[in-house]
Design an enzyme around this catalytic site. Structure first.
Site, PDB file in Angstrom:
ATOM      1  N   GLY A   1      83.086 -28.933  54.659  1.00  0.00           N
ATOM      2  CA  GLY A   1      83.351 -30.004  55.687  1.00  0.00           C
ATOM      3  C   GLY A   1      83.195 -29.386  57.199  1.00  0.00           C
TER       4      GLY A   1
ATOM      5  N   ARG B   1      84.650 -16.128  50.583  1.00  0.00           N
ATOM      6  CA  ARG B   1      85.514 -16.410  51.876  1.00  0.00           C
ATOM      7  C   ARG B   1      86.187 -15.156  52.216  1.00  0.00           C
ATOM      8  NH1 ARG B   1      86.971 -22.955  51.604  1.00  0.00           N
ATOM      9  NH2 ARG B   1      85.150 -23.581  52.526  1.00  0.00           N
TER      10      ARG B   1
ATOM     11  N   GLY C   1      78.454 -26.232  49.515  1.00  0.00           N
ATOM     12  CA  GLY C   1      78.505 -25.425  48.274  1.00  0.00           C
ATOM     13  C   GLY C   1      77.299 -25.054  47.214  1.00  0.00           C
TER      14      GLY C   1
ATOM     15  N   LYS D   1      74.775 -38.442  48.752  1.00  0.00           N
ATOM     16  CA  LYS D   1      75.145 -39.405  49.387  1.00  0.00           C
ATOM     17  C   LYS D   1      74.562 -39.514  50.893  1.00  0.00           C
ATOM     18  CE  LYS D   1      79.478 -40.979  47.324  1.00  0.00           C
ATOM     19  NZ  LYS D   1      80.685 -40.932  47.447  1.00  0.00           N
TER      20      LYS D   1
HETATM   21  C1  3PG Z   1      87.100 -26.336  52.387  1.00  0.00           C
HETATM   22  O1  3PG Z   1      87.287 -25.552  51.032  1.00  0.00           O
HETATM   23  O2  3PG Z   1      86.172 -26.952  52.783  1.00  0.00           O
HETATM   24  C2  3PG Z   1      88.390 -25.645  53.256  1.00  0.00           C
HETATM   25  O3  3PG Z   1      88.989 -24.704  52.885  1.00  0.00           O
HETATM   26  C3  3PG Z   1      88.960 -26.991  53.643  1.00  0.00           C
HETATM   27  O4  3PG Z   1      89.856 -27.581  52.739  1.00  0.00           O
HETATM   28  P1  3PG Z   1      90.233 -29.189  52.804  1.00  0.00           P
HETATM   29  O5  3PG Z   1      88.944 -29.923  52.502  1.00  0.00           O
HETATM   30  O6  3PG Z   1      91.199 -29.375  51.499  1.00  0.00           O
HETATM   31  O7  3PG Z   1      91.019 -29.321  53.919  1.00  0.00           O
END
Ligand code: 3PG
Length: 423
Positions: free
Chosen positions: A400, A35, A377, A221
């Protein structure tokens, strides 16, 4: 919309919201700097124009100040990556932040403290339990909403322009990812280069896919993938299901899945998805065979069974060789491929073969001219483990955020800058 490629940052301070939410090992070393590297083009553009950079990022999910999640920990590595002076600011607001931002010289980077040290960033109370009655809790939440706006407004005063390059956090409607944009004029806010690439990749699969289009969805899931499946149903030709979520589908068909993962309350949903796929002419592929064990352990003795005949004492850990071959065949005929989620228990080397076979097939299809987007991931870890990062078309930095984008949702961090996004 202001385009970063055409913008001249000379003499300007740019507040760049990045997602430097990177993992650390026990010794405090960054274990994956993807990142950080992904944001470098944006940082280099600003610095080489003769501007300066003020970095805002979150790190982890702290409740208040937590030295283990200070952005001071990323400063040494950012110095190595950028070869410019990188200064840490121990706060993200107030007089000290203002002074340090003003003292910043062209070509320098100032890294603000973890924005989540302030509860205003997320607009979520750190200690809601301290309020003993509903009224007080409601008042505290309303007050926090006001403080959140004030925090965003105050942070906006640190810089001349706002650049949002934090795709990974674009699904969060937080002070520095979304609210802050309203305090900059239209010609003073823009997406960073990473954000532009990510948005383009998502648009390409959702709205510009060449056919056959194959989506490969894995992970444990069904519940976390329902909205994606529904949004993709009108777009894909093939829907390959792998990972733990496959067993809920197999059970919905009446198969014996032993002790494999199953979301009992999603069996009807799985059945409905299969019916919809059939009605729409989407080919939904479930693994023909499964590698199963009695224990959830890397070294547990494993055997392969038809996925609908897994013995009562066994659980599925990975897709089998037949499923790998079936999936490979479909992947190789595809012109657009989206892969999110592993095919098995990828963290155990002995059950990573299915995911690896998918990774190899996706890379091979890409070499033959397909467009491939990989995110999530474990899928990304699998691609990287096999050294295939450059052999797929795009590897997303979003977790997410990518899921929500593929669900077709308007991400707050994106619409704050481009209200017409996705319309
Ligand atoms: C992630 O790692 O998906 C982003 O940095 C968002 O993090 P968070 O789910 O803690 O908001």
């Amino acid at each position: 919309m202001t385009n970063i490629h055409q913008f001249d940052f000379s003499g300007l301070r740019a507040l760049v919201r990045v997602d430097f939410n990177v993992p650390f090992d026990d010794q405090g070393q960054i274990t994956d700097d993807t990142r950080m590297r992904a944001a470098l083009p944006t940082l280099r553009k600003i610095l080489s124009d003769g501007g300066s950079v003020i970095i805002a990022t979150h790190l982890g999910r702290p409740k208040g100040r937590d030295p283990k999640l200070s952005t001071a920990l990323i400063v040494p590595h950012l110095k190595e990556l950028t070869h410019v002076p990188v200064i840490h600011c121990p706060v993200s607001r107030g007089a000290q932040a203002k002074e340090m931002a003003q003292a910043l010289q062209p070509g320098e980077i100032l890294v603000l403290e973890n924005v989540r040290f302030e509860e205003e960033e997320q607009g979520k109370l750190n200690n809601p339990d301290q309020y003993t009655n509903e009224e007080d809790l409601k008042a505290a939440k309303a007050d926090l909403k006001e403080r959140q706006k004030a925090y965003a407004k105050e942070m906006a005063t640190l810089a001349d322009v706002y650049v949002n390059d934090a795709f990974g956090a674009a699904h969060r409607a937080h002070a520095t990812t979304a609210l802050i944009a309203q305090y900059f004029a239209a010609d003073k806010k823009m997406f960073g280069m990473l954000m532009l690439q990510e948005v383009e990749a998502v648009q390409r699969v959702l709205h510009g896919a060449k056919h056959p289009f194959t989506a490969i969805l894995g992970g444990s899931k069904v519940s976390s993938k329902i909205d994606i499946i529904l949004n993709l149903m009108d777009k894909v030709d093939n829907l390959i299901i792998g990972g733990g979520m496959a067993y809920t589908f197999v059970k919905a068909q009446g198969g014996e899945i032993g002790r494999s993962l199953c979301e009992e309350d999603k069996i009807d949903v799985a059945r409905d998805i299969m019916e919809r796929a059939k009605a729409k002419g989407v080919r939904l592929l479930l693994p023909a065979d499964t590698v199963a064990t009695c224990d959830f352990a890397n070294n547990a003795p494993a055997e392969t069974y038809p996925t609908n005949q897994i013995p009562a004492d066994r659980m599925g850990m990975d897709i089998g060789a037949q499923a790998c071959a079936d999936y490979r065949e479909v992947i190789l005929t595809s012109k657009t491929i989206l892969w999110n989620g592993p095919a098995g228990v990828f963290e155990f080397d002995n059950f990573a073969r299915g995911s690896e076979a998918i990774a190899q097939a996706v890379a091979e299809a890409t070499r033959q001219g397909a467009y491939s987007l990989v995110g999530g991931g474990d899928s990304v870890a699998c691609i990287n483990k096999l050294g295939l990062g450059d052999e797929v078309s795009y590897v997303s930095t979003g977790g997410g955020a990518l899921l929500e984008a593929i669900e077709g949702k308007a991400l707050p961090g994106i619409v704050a800058i481009d209200p017409n996004y996705g319309k």
